[in-house]
Design an enzyme around this catalytic site. Structure first.
Site, PDB file in Angstrom:
ATOM      1  N   PHE A   1       0.873  -1.182   0.000  1.00 38.47           N
ATOM      2  CA  PHE A   1       0.000   0.000   0.000  1.00 38.47           C
ATOM      3  C   PHE A   1       0.912   1.234   0.000  1.00 38.47           C
ATOM      4  O   PHE A   1       1.034   1.948   0.993  1.00 38.47           O
ATOM      5  CB  PHE A   1      -0.929  -0.010   1.211  1.00 38.47           C
TER       6      PHE A   1
ATOM      7  N   ARG B   1      -6.323   2.551  -5.086  1.00 38.03           N
ATOM      8  CA  ARG B   1      -5.698   3.825  -4.707  1.00 38.03           C
ATOM      9  C   ARG B   1      -4.616   3.589  -3.651  1.00 38.03           C
ATOM     10  O   ARG B   1      -3.532   4.159  -3.728  1.00 38.03           O
ATOM     11  CB  ARG B   1      -6.732   4.831  -4.190  1.00 38.03           C
ATOM     12  N   CYS B   2      -4.924   2.727  -2.695  1.00 40.74           N
ATOM     13  CA  CYS B   2      -3.939   2.454  -1.628  1.00 40.74           C
ATOM     14  C   CYS B   2      -2.646   1.865  -2.195  1.00 40.74           C
ATOM     15  O   CYS B   2      -1.587   2.017  -1.602  1.00 40.74           O
ATOM     16  CB  CYS B   2      -4.484   1.455  -0.622  1.00 40.74           C
ATOM     17  N   MET B   3      -2.735   1.171  -3.332  1.00 40.19           N
ATOM     18  CA  MET B   3      -1.561   0.452  -3.854  1.00 40.19           C
ATOM     19  C   MET B   3      -0.743   1.297  -4.841  1.00 40.19           C
ATOM     20  O   MET B   3       0.126   0.767  -5.517  1.00 40.19           O
ATOM     21  CB  MET B   3      -2.009  -0.853  -4.527  1.00 40.19           C
TER      22      MET B   3
END
Ligand code: CIR
Length: 420
Positions: free
Chosen positions: A147, A407-409
């Site tokens: 992430f 999005r986190c990644m």
């Protein structure tokens, strides 16, 4: 390295992506048991081969549309300089109070050192204390590094290193700080709360909570990962920017863990469209929206707002919300839990998200987004230029168990300006 360094620049959540930092999950995501998964900030344990296959759908698509960098490569490369190698190892060992393993780490070759700093360093059972210890690692694996969004953030033309809320993620920030300081691939200035004398233990801020909506609007989540002190720290930096800036703060619930960051309930999809988790953003609740306006280096106004969407509308961003999970509350809850609101835009209206969240995809389809499989993009079966608005879907049976989505990644370093 022959190419000219990239100057970070992000002034939106949706501008065409030019450069992004990724980290393909490695053994660190499996280096845990059900007993310590919670301490690793996971809701379940993962199967690495499946997680990698899923991740390759994300990275395969991003490789087609943007320049991509991998954390492990960037880290290995900066370790070539012996002074950087020594100072980074010393910094990590001092921070994690394991100076006794410093020499062992320095004896490793750069590739192996980079791997161990991410995957964890096994505890040597060479003393009574370590023999009897329940710990398996002297340096714990960085389970959450895939992430990449969270440990550093591109804020306009600077990089802010995050001050993580949990110890288990702090080394990610130290590594990102070293990368942005020393990598020949980037030319930037860095804001690091950890190097700022007046920053206290209550200051924390993570990238999943920081959304740059427009040149003059930041939307920031305030919850378990980003404290009011963390937001005030960022506001201090924003004061040095020219012109009027608006910081919209959205409070978040403390539980369940799927509400850890703002990007788990709200993401920007296009110039006029956003993804929302309705129960928190459209219905009556006790989580406030607060607007701070900064002008000429001072906070001009702080006021409570009727809600996030209304506040953005008053600032000239009138967004059509697409509901995560569609219209049924149970589906909304189920799909939000599996990062159904967490979309990544690689351009305006050009999205990446999990295939499993079918009700969310149906709502997006009704809003005019075509649904395209990542595999078809990677194999060139689908030509993205044939579509204006789309969601590229990646498989996600394992990745969301780590607690995040597309999005986190992704950690965008550079996006082009949006033609609003
Ligand atoms: N931006 C995000 O929401 N990132 C997901 C982080 C999940 C990770 N397991 C964590 O709890 O920090």
């Amino acid at each position: 390295m022959s190419s000219t360094p990239i100057v970070p620049h992000v002034t939106s959540e949706i501008g065409n992506l030019e450069a992004v930092i990724l980290h393909t999950p490695g053994p660190e995501v499996e280096n845990m048991t059900p007993g310590n998964a919670e301490r690793a900030l996971y809701s379940d344990i993962l199967n690495l081969p499946v997680a990698i296959e899923e991740y390759q759908q994300l990275s395969g698509v991003l490789n087609k549309v943007s320049k991509t960098f991998q954390v492990k490569d960037l880290l290995t490369e900066i370790l070539i300089d012996p002074d950087i190698k020594v100072s980074l190892v010393e910094r990590i060992c001092t921070h994690e109070k394991v100076l006794n393993i410093k020499e062992d780490l320095l004896s490793l070759n750069n590739k192996e050192l980079a791997a161990q700093l991410i995957e964890g360093v096994a505890l040597k059972r060479d003393s009574l204390t370590t023999f009897l210890s329940d710990e398996r690692y002297a340096l714990r694996p960085l389970h959450n590094f895939f992430f990449t969004r969270d440990a550093s953030v591109t804020v306009y033309n600077q990089i802010m290193i995050s001050k993580m809320a949990n110890k288990v993620r702090e080394r990610e920030s130290i590594i990102m700080d070293a990368i942005f300081n020393y990598s020949p691939h980037f030319k930037t200035s860095i804001i690091n709360p950890m190097n700022t004398w007046h920053v206290g233990t209550e200051t924390f801020i993570e990238g999943g909570d920081v959304l740059i909506a427009r040149d003059d609007i930041l939307i920031i989540g305030n919850g378990t990962r980003t404290s009011t002190q963390g937001i005030d720290f960022l506001a201090e930096q924003i004061k040095t920017q020219k012109g009027k800036k608006h910081i919209v703060v959205q409070q978040l619930p403390e539980s369940p863990e799927s509400f850890i960051h703002l990007d788990m309930i709200f993401t920007l999809l296009d110039r006029d469209t956003c993804m929302i988790y309705e129960p928190l953003l459209r219905q009556e609740n006790s989580y406030a929206t607060i607007l701070m306006t900064i002008e000429n280096g001072v906070v001009k106004e702080i006021s409570r707002q009727p809600g996030l969407l209304q506040c953005l509308k008053s600032l000239g961003m009138d967004l059509k919300p697409v509901p995560c999970g569609g219209t049924d509350l149970w589906q909304q809850e189920r799909e939000q839990w599996h990062s159904g609101a967490n979309f990544f835009a690689h351009g305006p209206g050009k999205l990446i998200g999990y295939a499993r969240n079918v009700h969310t995809l149906e709502a997006l389809n009704q809003a005019g987004f075509s649904i395209i499989k990542a595999a078809d993009v990677i194999s060139n079966k689908t030509d993205l230029s044939d579509y204006e608005k789309y969601v590229i879907t990646i498989e996600g049976s394992e990745l969301p168990r780590g607690g995040g989505g597309a999005r986190c990644m992704t950690m965008p370093v550079r996006r082009s300006k949006v033609n609003w």
